[in-house]
Design a protein around this motif. Structure first.
Motif, PDB file in Angstrom:
ATOM      1  N   ASN A  92       0.803  -1.225   0.000  1.00 20.20           N
ATOM      2  CA  ASN A  92       0.000   0.000   0.000  1.00 20.20           C
ATOM      3  C   ASN A  92       0.837   1.277   0.000  1.00 20.20           C
ATOM      4  O   ASN A  92       0.465   2.281   0.629  1.00 20.20           O
ATOM      5  CB  ASN A  92      -0.969  -0.003   1.203  1.00 20.20           C
ATOM      6  N   ARG A  97      -1.375   2.328  -4.275  1.00 19.30           N
ATOM      7  CA  ARG A  97      -2.426   2.164  -3.279  1.00 19.30           C
ATOM      8  C   ARG A  97      -3.297   0.932  -3.512  1.00 19.30           C
ATOM      9  O   ARG A  97      -3.556   0.552  -4.667  1.00 19.30           O
ATOM     10  CB  ARG A  97      -3.332   3.391  -3.293  1.00 19.30           C
ATOM     11  N   LEU A 100      -8.669  -1.636   1.203  1.00 21.11           N
ATOM     12  CA  LEU A 100      -8.461  -2.206   2.538  1.00 21.11           C
ATOM     13  C   LEU A 100      -8.440  -3.737   2.467  1.00 21.11           C
ATOM     14  O   LEU A 100      -7.604  -4.397   3.091  1.00 21.11           O
ATOM     15  CB  LEU A 100      -9.567  -1.723   3.481  1.00 21.11           C
ATOM     16  N   THR A 121       1.015   4.137   5.135  1.00 17.05           N
ATOM     17  CA  THR A 121      -0.233   4.843   5.443  1.00 17.05           C
ATOM     18  C   THR A 121      -0.007   6.336   5.202  1.00 17.05           C
ATOM     19  O   THR A 121       1.140   6.776   5.084  1.00 17.05           O
ATOM     20  CB  THR A 121      -0.640   4.622   6.914  1.00 17.05           C
ATOM     21  N   THR A 126      -5.395   6.121   8.977  1.00 18.69           N
ATOM     22  CA  THR A 126      -5.039   4.932   8.198  1.00 18.69           C
ATOM     23  C   THR A 126      -3.942   4.135   8.907  1.00 18.69           C
ATOM     24  O   THR A 126      -3.874   2.911   8.758  1.00 18.69           O
ATOM     25  CB  THR A 126      -4.616   5.291   6.752  1.00 18.69           C
TER      26      THR A 126
END
Ligand SMILES: O=C[C@H](O)COP(=O)(O)O
Length: 222
Positions: A92, A97, A100, A121, A126
């Motif tokens: 991520n 990205r 979730l 994050t 996040t």
């Protein structure tokens, strides 16, 4: 070795057939040996094998895909990443990205293959969400500071301390790194003072005239 961790992300800064990545990794290894701080490197997928087989330092993948062996085309398969010599993976990154659900699946995929996980994050919320998924590390990086040369530890210390507090509250086993704009010894020292255990960085070292000199500066104040 101290428990401090530095991970140098090579992104797509280096062209060629991997010699540049090996050279930077060699500089990381020499500085790590000199200062006793663990320094890992995250090269392009296709350079993982070359770097890991030529330089004795921790190599990370820049990401992976949560797919198994079989009918999957165009994916970064965890077993290939591991067999190439990686010990862990970023997940991520702000330049790559994920949803979730895919962050969760990527952590599980990496963990099942005994790869360390660093989930990137962009803010405190996040970081808290990532901690709930149980990676080894959360690396908080405000996207607007990435590649800016303005260190997160100076420009936005609250996002580091806030992430450290939130992660500790949610899953104390998860450690926090910070990144974005980090390049100097004072930046790393400030990052550690804010409660992170290290840094994830890129441009300040990879684009330096002499990456080894830049790395020596980075570790000079800890
Ligand atoms: O993965 C590294 C981060 O995106 C930080 O990049 P930067 O050191 O170039 O700001």
């Amino acid at each position: 070795m101290s428990s401090t961790l530095i991970v140098l992300n090579l992104k797509t800064y280096l062209e060629g057939t991997g010699e540049g990545a090996v050279k930077v990794a060699q500089a990381c290894k020499e500085v790590a040996d000199e200062c006793g701080i663990e320094i890992g490197v995250a090269p392009q997928f296709c350079d993982i094998y070359r770097v890991a087989s030529q330089v004795d330092l921790p190599v990370y993948s820049q990401s992976l895909d949560p797919v198994g062996a079989g009918s999957f085309t165009g994916h970064a398969f965890v077993q290939s990443i591991k067999d190439a010599g990686a010990v862990g993976t970023l997940i991520n990154h702000s330049e790559c990205r994920l949803t979730l659900a895919n962050i969760d699946a990527s952590i599980t995929t990496a963990r099942d293959a005994a790869l360390k996980t660093i989930v990137c994050t962009n803010n405190v919320a996040t970081s808290a969400a990532a901690a709930a998924l149980g990676p080894d590390y959360v690396a908080v990086e405000p996207p607007e500071l990435i590649g800016s040369g303005i260190p997160v530890s100076k420009a936005d210390p609250g996002v580091v301390t806030g992430s450290v507090d939130a992660v500790k509250r949610i899953n104390p086993a998860v450690q926090v790194l910070c990144g974005a704009g980090i390049s100097k010894g004072e930046d790393l020292a400030a990052a550690l003072e804010l409660g992170s255990v290290g840094v994830l960085l890129a441009s300040g070292i990879v684009k330096a005239a002499d990456p080894k000199v830049a790395l020596e500066d980075l570790v000079s104040k800890v």
